[in-house]
Write a protein that holds these residues in place. Structure first.
Motif, PDB file in Angstrom:
ATOM      1  N   SER A   1       2.834  -4.393   4.035  1.00 27.21           N
ATOM      2  CA  SER A   1       3.810  -4.220   2.765  1.00 27.21           C
ATOM      3  C   SER A   1       3.596  -2.605   2.468  1.00 27.21           C
ATOM      4  O   SER A   1       2.257  -2.277   2.209  1.00 27.21           O
ATOM      5  N   ILE A   2       4.553  -1.877   2.505  1.00 28.92           N
ATOM      6  CA  ILE A   2       4.377  -0.431   2.291  1.00 28.92           C
ATOM      7  C   ILE A   2       5.348   0.349   1.089  1.00 28.92           C
ATOM      8  O   ILE A   2       6.744  -0.389   1.232  1.00 28.92           O
ATOM      9  N   MET A   3       5.152   1.082   0.436  1.00 27.75           N
ATOM     10  CA  MET A   3       5.984   1.518  -0.657  1.00 27.75           C
ATOM     11  C   MET A   3       5.480   3.006  -0.857  1.00 27.75           C
ATOM     12  O   MET A   3       4.429   3.491  -0.987  1.00 27.75           O
ATOM     13  N   GLU A   4       6.587   3.924  -0.764  1.00 27.10           N
ATOM     14  CA  GLU A   4       6.096   5.160  -0.965  1.00 27.10           C
ATOM     15  C   GLU A   4       7.189   6.129  -2.004  1.00 27.10           C
ATOM     16  O   GLU A   4       8.093   5.735  -2.147  1.00 27.10           O
ATOM     17  N   GLU A   5       6.770   7.306  -2.250  1.00 28.75           N
ATOM     18  CA  GLU A   5       7.797   8.105  -3.164  1.00 28.75           C
ATOM     19  C   GLU A   5       8.993   8.686  -2.322  1.00 28.75           C
ATOM     20  O   GLU A   5       8.926   8.364  -1.047  1.00 28.75           O
ATOM     21  N   TYR A   6       9.841   9.217  -3.065  1.00 28.67           N
ATOM     22  CA  TYR A   6      11.075   9.900  -2.587  1.00 28.67           C
ATOM     23  C   TYR A   6      10.735  11.074  -1.261  1.00 28.67           C
ATOM     24  O   TYR A   6      10.756  12.250  -1.875  1.00 28.67           O
ATOM     25  N   ASN A   7      10.154  10.816  -0.434  1.00 33.09           N
ATOM     26  CA  ASN A   7       9.571  11.790   0.461  1.00 33.09           C
ATOM     27  C   ASN A   7       9.614  11.351   1.896  1.00 33.09           C
ATOM     28  O   ASN A   7       8.804  10.641   2.133  1.00 33.09           O
ATOM     29  N   LYS A   8      10.490  11.968   2.721  1.00 32.75           N
ATOM     30  CA  LYS A   8      10.510  11.680   4.321  1.00 32.75           C
ATOM     31  C   LYS A   8       9.180  11.691   4.855  1.00 32.75           C
ATOM     32  O   LYS A   8       8.637  10.732   5.476  1.00 32.75           O
TER      33      LYS A   8
ATOM     34  N   VAL B   1       0.826  -1.171  -0.055  1.00 30.88           N
ATOM     35  CA  VAL B   1       0.220   0.004  -0.174  1.00 30.88           C
ATOM     36  C   VAL B   1       0.792   1.216  -0.044  1.00 30.88           C
ATOM     37  O   VAL B   1       2.102   1.437   0.476  1.00 30.88           O
ATOM     38  N   SER B   2       0.362   2.590  -0.493  1.00 31.54           N
ATOM     39  CA  SER B   2       0.956   3.700  -0.328  1.00 31.54           C
ATOM     40  C   SER B   2      -0.121   4.656   0.027  1.00 31.54           C
ATOM     41  O   SER B   2      -1.267   4.293   0.034  1.00 31.54           O
ATOM     42  N   LEU B   3       0.184   5.842   0.172  1.00 32.26           N
ATOM     43  CA  LEU B   3      -0.718   6.957   0.648  1.00 32.26           C
ATOM     44  C   LEU B   3      -1.852   7.247  -0.449  1.00 32.26           C
ATOM     45  O   LEU B   3      -2.911   7.399  -0.127  1.00 32.26           O
ATOM     46  N   ASP B   4      -1.332   7.243  -1.635  1.00 29.32           N
ATOM     47  CA  ASP B   4      -2.196   7.674  -2.686  1.00 29.32           C
ATOM     48  C   ASP B   4      -2.626   6.724  -3.512  1.00 29.32           C
ATOM     49  O   ASP B   4      -1.802   6.545  -4.635  1.00 29.32           O
ATOM     50  N   ALA B   5      -3.614   5.805  -3.469  1.00 26.11           N
ATOM     51  CA  ALA B   5      -4.005   4.584  -4.553  1.00 26.11           C
ATOM     52  C   ALA B   5      -4.450   5.119  -5.743  1.00 26.11           C
ATOM     53  O   ALA B   5      -4.664   4.432  -6.539  1.00 26.11           O
ATOM     54  N   GLY B   6      -4.760   6.356  -5.687  1.00 19.05           N
ATOM     55  CA  GLY B   6      -5.144   7.024  -6.946  1.00 19.05           C
ATOM     56  C   GLY B   6      -4.278   6.866  -8.192  1.00 19.05           C
ATOM     57  O   GLY B   6      -4.722   7.033  -9.462  1.00 19.05           O
ATOM     58  N   LYS B   7      -3.007   6.756  -7.899  1.00 17.06           N
ATOM     59  CA  LYS B   7      -1.935   6.962  -8.717  1.00 17.06           C
ATOM     60  C   LYS B   7      -1.801   5.525  -9.507  1.00 17.06           C
ATOM     61  O   LYS B   7      -1.146   5.328 -10.639  1.00 17.06           O
ATOM     62  N   VAL B   8      -2.632   4.355  -8.768  1.00 14.87           N
ATOM     63  CA  VAL B   8      -2.383   3.089  -9.198  1.00 14.87           C
ATOM     64  C   VAL B   8      -3.575   2.507 -10.264  1.00 14.87           C
ATOM     65  O   VAL B   8      -4.594   2.669  -9.607  1.00 14.87           O
ATOM     66  N   ILE B   9      -3.201   2.552 -11.265  1.00 11.08           N
ATOM     67  CA  ILE B   9      -4.025   1.859 -12.162  1.00 11.08           C
ATOM     68  C   ILE B   9      -3.545   0.620 -13.173  1.00 11.08           C
ATOM     69  O   ILE B   9      -2.469   0.674 -13.831  1.00 11.08           O
TER      70      ILE B   9
ATOM     71  N   LEU C   1       0.634  -3.781 -10.510  1.00  6.78           N
ATOM     72  CA  LEU C   1       1.150  -2.780  -9.814  1.00  6.78           C
ATOM     73  C   LEU C   1       0.656  -2.945  -8.169  1.00  6.78           C
ATOM     74  O   LEU C   1      -0.048  -4.032  -7.851  1.00  6.78           O
ATOM     75  N   ILE C   2       1.028  -2.312  -7.354  1.00 11.18           N
ATOM     76  CA  ILE C   2       0.536  -2.209  -5.691  1.00 11.18           C
ATOM     77  C   ILE C   2      -0.993  -2.056  -5.843  1.00 11.18           C
ATOM     78  O   ILE C   2      -1.628  -1.792  -6.511  1.00 11.18           O
ATOM     79  N   SER C   3      -1.331  -2.194  -4.485  1.00 12.22           N
ATOM     80  CA  SER C   3      -2.799  -2.020  -4.364  1.00 12.22           C
ATOM     81  C   SER C   3      -3.504  -0.635  -4.971  1.00 12.22           C
ATOM     82  O   SER C   3      -2.882   0.249  -4.787  1.00 12.22           O
ATOM     83  N   ASP C   4      -4.649  -1.004  -5.484  1.00 15.97           N
ATOM     84  CA  ASP C   4      -5.175   0.030  -6.273  1.00 15.97           C
ATOM     85  C   ASP C   4      -6.449   0.450  -5.292  1.00 15.97           C
ATOM     86  O   ASP C   4      -7.394   1.189  -5.624  1.00 15.97           O
ATOM     87  N   ARG C   5      -6.561  -0.121  -4.113  1.00 16.65           N
ATOM     88  CA  ARG C   5      -7.718   0.121  -3.106  1.00 16.65           C
ATOM     89  C   ARG C   5      -7.177   1.298  -2.185  1.00 16.65           C
ATOM     90  O   ARG C   5      -5.901   1.322  -1.758  1.00 16.65           O
ATOM     91  N   PRO C   6      -8.211   2.329  -1.759  1.00 17.15           N
ATOM     92  CA  PRO C   6      -8.025   3.402  -0.954  1.00 17.15           C
ATOM     93  C   PRO C   6      -7.143   2.827   0.338  1.00 17.15           C
ATOM     94  O   PRO C   6      -7.347   1.848   1.111  1.00 17.15           O
ATOM     95  N   LEU C   7      -6.001   3.531   0.804  1.00 14.03           N
ATOM     96  CA  LEU C   7      -5.416   3.188   2.105  1.00 14.03           C
ATOM     97  C   LEU C   7      -6.334   3.233   3.137  1.00 14.03           C
ATOM     98  O   LEU C   7      -6.112   2.209   3.926  1.00 14.03           O
ATOM     99  N   GLU C   8      -7.344   3.974   3.536  1.00  8.82           N
ATOM    100  CA  GLU C   8      -8.068   3.852   4.586  1.00  8.82           C
ATOM    101  C   GLU C   8      -8.876   2.566   4.628  1.00  8.82           C
ATOM    102  O   GLU C   8      -9.034   1.801   5.492  1.00  8.82           O
ATOM    103  N   THR C   9      -9.410   2.129   3.435  1.00  7.20           N
ATOM    104  CA  THR C   9      -9.964   0.724   3.265  1.00  7.20           C
ATOM    105  C   THR C   9      -9.287  -0.509   3.663  1.00  7.20           C
ATOM    106  O   THR C   9      -9.531  -1.192   4.488  1.00  7.20           O
ATOM    107  N   MET C  10      -7.837  -0.272   3.217  1.00  2.00           N
ATOM    108  CA  MET C  10      -6.870  -1.492   3.469  1.00  2.00           C
ATOM    109  C   MET C  10      -6.728  -1.261   5.298  1.00  2.00           C
ATOM    110  O   MET C  10      -6.613  -2.362   5.662  1.00  2.00           O
ATOM    111  N   LEU C  11      -6.410  -0.260   5.585  1.00  2.00           N
ATOM    112  CA  LEU C  11      -6.250  -0.080   6.981  1.00  2.00           C
ATOM    113  C   LEU C  11      -7.383  -0.621   7.901  1.00  2.00           C
ATOM    114  O   LEU C  11      -7.400  -1.415   8.999  1.00  2.00           O
TER     115      LEU C  11
END
Length: 415
Positions: free
Chosen positions: A149-156, A84-92, A121-131
């Motif tokens: 399992s988590i993955m995010e962009e280059y942003n601390k 999962v990542s913060l913005d599932a909207g990017k996952v198509i 790709l990684i999960s295309d479901r909203p993060l809140e739904t997965m949580l």
């Protein structure tokens, strides 16, 4: 009476980063029932207790509440959810997104599948739904191991937010996806981090300064030396390594249409290769990481092996090399969640054959038998020399002994 085996505890000289409050190191206590009828498959890794070493690998088998619940009900030792990542909207995702390689070169549909490729790709479901589903699973299965399992962009800040939110859902550990071979490398995600040691060190630092549960760094095989990023991940504070993720591949070309597989609107893209065909490659990578851990991290780190597991013997090979747990993803996609029963039965059969009562009895047992080619040459020269000496008998009169006189005489008789 139960026998107790204690792995080495963390060194007292470890850096403060390695002793963050709430973090559980790789030190493990394993209990085996000596003399019991059935070999004990239970393992404890980084303080995580599992009924067996078999873990659902991150991917479609851990994509939502329904399938993860099924995995627990069938008896899997643990489940790693789809990344999962913060913005599932990017996952198509696109479809078809899988392709298969069969043992028969003619591609008969009855021929065994030996290779599997995905461009998923990684999960295309909203993060809140997965949580919310993680929370529900931990409520229903409080004693079972659920890993996010988590993955995010280059942003601390994004990494820290993701870690905090996923941990709040109640997961027992985090697996960091430093290894997805396709997807969004332009955003410095997945293998784009795992293949860049400087970037990996920086991002691992962000992750481990924030995480309060055990962290497993999932490594890519799409690199010359997998020990280099593994070493950095462990030195940066990760409790364990998971390896390998899929191998970058092109599955094939349809010789009738001349288009690559899997074909989406006439086009394709390289994807991740898995299933039985990658097992030997995974064994080599896991062996290298296991040696790294043994030689450079004596206080202990954990190792979760992945790659082409469809039988209990496949799993036994990984454990013999030093793996604590064994992940299965493509195997579940091909054979279903009930596969875990077969895996457990076959692994216990292997253990009975060697009188092993616990996983720890044989974990890493085959690792010492790997060496260099130069050493193999020297060992063979010495062995040939010794065999010749035995065939030739005594070399001089001074070698005669009273106790072995008859055998020494016989050794020099020509038949």
């Amino acid at each position: 009476m139960e026998s107790l085996t204690l792995r080495a505890s963390p060194s007292s000289t470890a850096s403060p980063l390695l002793r963050l409050p709430g973090r559980r190191r790789a030190a493990s206590v394993r209990v085996s029932a000596s003399g019991a009828g059935e070999p004990d498959l239970s393992v404890t890794v980084n303080g995580l207790k599992m009924p067996n070493p078999f873990v659902i690998g991150s991917g479609p088998p851990g994509t939502n509440y329904t399938v993860m619940k099924r995995a627990f009900d069938e008896g899997w030792g643990g489940v790693i959810a789809k990344t999962v990542s913060l913005d599932a909207g990017k996952v198509i995702n696109v479809t078809p997104r899988y392709a298969r390689l069969r043992a028969d070169p003619n591609g008969s549909t009855k021929s065994p599948i030996i290779g599997w490729q995905n461009i998923e790709l990684i999960s295309d479901r909203p993060l809140e739904t997965m949580l919310n589903e993680f929370k529900q699973l931990k409520k229903e299965y409080p004693d079972r191991i659920l890993i996010g399992s988590i993955m995010e962009e280059y942003n601390k800040a994004a990494w820290h937010e993701l870690i905090e939110r996923v941990e709040e859902s109640g997961v027992d550990a985090l697996e960091i996806n430093f290894s997805c071979p396709h997807g969004m490398p332009e955003r410095k995600m997945g293998a784009a981090v795992g293949q860049d040691c400087a970037l990996l060190e920086e991002v691992s630092g962000w992750i481990n300064e924030k995480a309060t549960v055990p962290v497993w760094s999932k490594m890519t095989p799409n690199i010359t030396d997998i020990t280099q990023p593994s070493r950095i991940a462990l030195k940066s504070g990760s409790e364990g390594i998971a390896a390998i993720n899929t191998i970058m591949s092109v599955m094939g070309i349809d010789l009738k249409t001349l288009r690559p597989e899997p074909c989406v609107e006439g086009y394709s893209t390289p994807g991740g290769y898995s299933a039985r065909a990658v097992h030997p490659i995974a064994l080599a990578k896991v062996m290298q990481i296991a040696r790294l851990i043994k030689e450079e991290f004596p206080e202990g780190r954990s190792l979760s092996a992945i790659g082409g597991v469809e039988t209990g013997n496949d799993a036994a090979e990984f454990i013999l090399l030093g793996a604590d747990t064994v992940q299965v993803c493509t195997g579940v996609m091909m054979h279903g969640y009930g596969l875990v029963k077969k895996l457990c039965t076959e692994l216990q059969d292997f253990m009975r054959m060697h009188d092993f009562t616990s996983i720890e009895d044989f974990r890493g047992a085959s690792l010492p038998y790997f060496t260099t080619h130069t050493d193999l040459v020297q060992r063979q020269k010495e062995a040939i020399k010794q065999r010749k000496a035995i065939r030739m008998g005594l070399q001089s009169d001074k070698d005669w002994t009273g106790d072995g006189f008859v055998k020494e005489t016989e050794s020099m008789v020509s038949n």
